[in-house]
Design an enzyme around this catalytic site. Structure first.
Site, mmCIF file in Angstrom:
data_model
loop_
_atom_site.group_PDB
_atom_site.id
_atom_site.type_symbol
_atom_site.label_atom_id
_atom_site.label_comp_id
_atom_site.label_asym_id
_atom_site.label_seq_id
_atom_site.Cartn_x
_atom_site.Cartn_y
_atom_site.Cartn_z
ATOM 1 N N GLU A 43 0.827 -1.204 0.000
ATOM 2 C CA GLU A 43 0.000 0.000 0.000
ATOM 3 C C GLU A 43 0.866 1.260 0.000
ATOM 4 O O GLU A 43 1.833 1.370 0.752
ATOM 5 C CB GLU A 43 -0.912 -0.006 1.227
ATOM 6 C CG GLU A 43 -1.886 1.156 1.281
ATOM 7 C CD GLU A 43 -2.731 1.163 2.542
ATOM 8 O OE1 GLU A 43 -3.780 1.826 2.530
ATOM 9 O OE2 GLU A 43 -2.347 0.504 3.542
ATOM 10 N N LYS A 116 -10.198 2.496 -2.063
ATOM 11 C CA LYS A 116 -10.343 1.912 -0.731
ATOM 12 C C LYS A 116 -11.660 2.342 -0.091
ATOM 13 O O LYS A 116 -11.958 3.528 -0.001
ATOM 14 C CB LYS A 116 -9.159 2.332 0.130
ATOM 15 C CG LYS A 116 -9.082 1.683 1.501
ATOM 16 C CD LYS A 116 -7.769 2.081 2.169
ATOM 17 C CE LYS A 116 -7.592 1.461 3.531
ATOM 18 N NZ LYS A 116 -6.291 1.814 4.136
ATOM 19 N N CYS A 153 -5.772 -2.894 2.409
ATOM 20 C CA CYS A 153 -5.441 -2.818 3.838
ATOM 21 C C CYS A 153 -6.648 -2.956 4.767
ATOM 22 O O CYS A 153 -7.117 -4.058 4.989
ATOM 23 C CB CYS A 153 -4.661 -1.542 4.125
ATOM 24 S SG CYS A 153 -3.757 -1.607 5.707
#
Length: 294
Positions: A43, A116, A153
């Site tokens: 990331e 995300k 993540c």
């Protein structure tokens, strides 16, 4: 057997972005030369993890998509004939930014992107200051090596995200990641957190009958504000099969560059043995869209 050779690049990051980019270039090139067809990066791999502080100047590092990074990785993907999963700080418009994974096809084109969806806001992880929650939904990205269910993540703690990618036809789940130890926690607590992180993602593999690929950064990054003692990223990048079996797990404190072979056809066999999707009671799951059942 549909074999896929996956390259994992677990690296430390420094303040010098040119140095990070040079090492990314060398690492991707090496993995491709060793036979990797799909290469997954960690990331926000171009820079230090800047979310340890809330600083408006950090927005200067954001870039459009397409932009300089997609051109850089696109040229490399085309040169080496590989698919690359990147993770970028996207500038969508003035004042509107996302934490965005971009998949580069082997011809250098952009195969797709994922913004995300779950954004944390914790000490040393002040991502809500920087990132607007994603609005592209949970849709796999079609590539020459398969349908990639790319998440990022904090998404990895949510079974709903993994399930929706699986229901949309993903061949595997991929998580570029930046997570580490809080220095004030005891060593035992630190290991419980790392093992929980690994376990929950292996659970996604089992529950959905899909391989999971997670690539985390490694090394220590200080807190520029001095309010915390910084983050020791715990690495431990791994590839798990559709029964949660670990094909490989990297070190928690060293850089690694590894090629892992997986059999994508094995997922079909596992889903026949364990037909979880068949037996789901979708007629009784409506309340999952509620925040809490009072």
């Amino acid at each position: 057997m549909k074999e896929l050779k996956i390259g994992l690049l677990q690296q430390h990051n420094v303040a010098d972005r040119e140095d990070n980019m040079r090492r990314l270039y060398d690492g991707i090139s090496d993995l491709a030369d060793r036979g990797a067809q799909l290469i997954v990066l960690q990331e926000l791999h171009n820079s230090l993890y800047f979310c340890q502080v809330e600083d408006v100047d950090q927005f200067d590092w954001a870039e459009p998509i397409p932009g300089p990074s997609t051109e850089f990785f696109g040229a490399l993907a085309r040169e080496k004939g590989v698919v690359i999963v990147t993770s970028l700080f996207e500038r969508r418009a003035p004042g509107l930014y996302h934490n965005t994974a971009v998949v580069i096809e082997s011809d250098g084109s952009i195969a797709g992107k994922y913004r995300k969806m779950h954004i944390p806001d914790d000490p040393a992880y002040y991502e809500k200051f920087y990132f607007t929650p994603g609005d592209l939904g949970f849709h796999p990205i079609d590539t020459s090596v398969g349908r990639l269910g790319v998440l990022v993540c904090w998404d990895q703690w949510y079974p709903e995200a993994a399930r929706l990618m699986a229901l949309a036809g993903a061949d595997l789940l991929i998580y570029p990641t930046a997570i580490g130890y809080e220095s004030s926690d005891t060593p035992d607590e630190q290991q419980r957190q790392r093992e929980a992180w690994t376990t929950v993602q292996r659970g996604h593999a089992v529950a959905n009958g899909l391989p999971v690929v997670t690539v985390n950064r490694v090394g220590f990054e200080p807190d520029p504000s001095g309010q915390t003692r910084g983050i020791q990223f715990w690495g431990s990048s791994f590839v798990a099969g559709p029964q949660g079996e670990l094909h490989y797990r990297a070190s928690d404190n060293e850089e690694e560059s590894i090629v892992v072979n997986i059999d994508l056809d094995h997922s079909e066999h596992v889903r026949r043995w364990w037909p979880f999707l068949r037996d789901r009671r979708i007629d009784h799951y409506g309340e999952l869209i509620r925040r809490f059942r009072d």
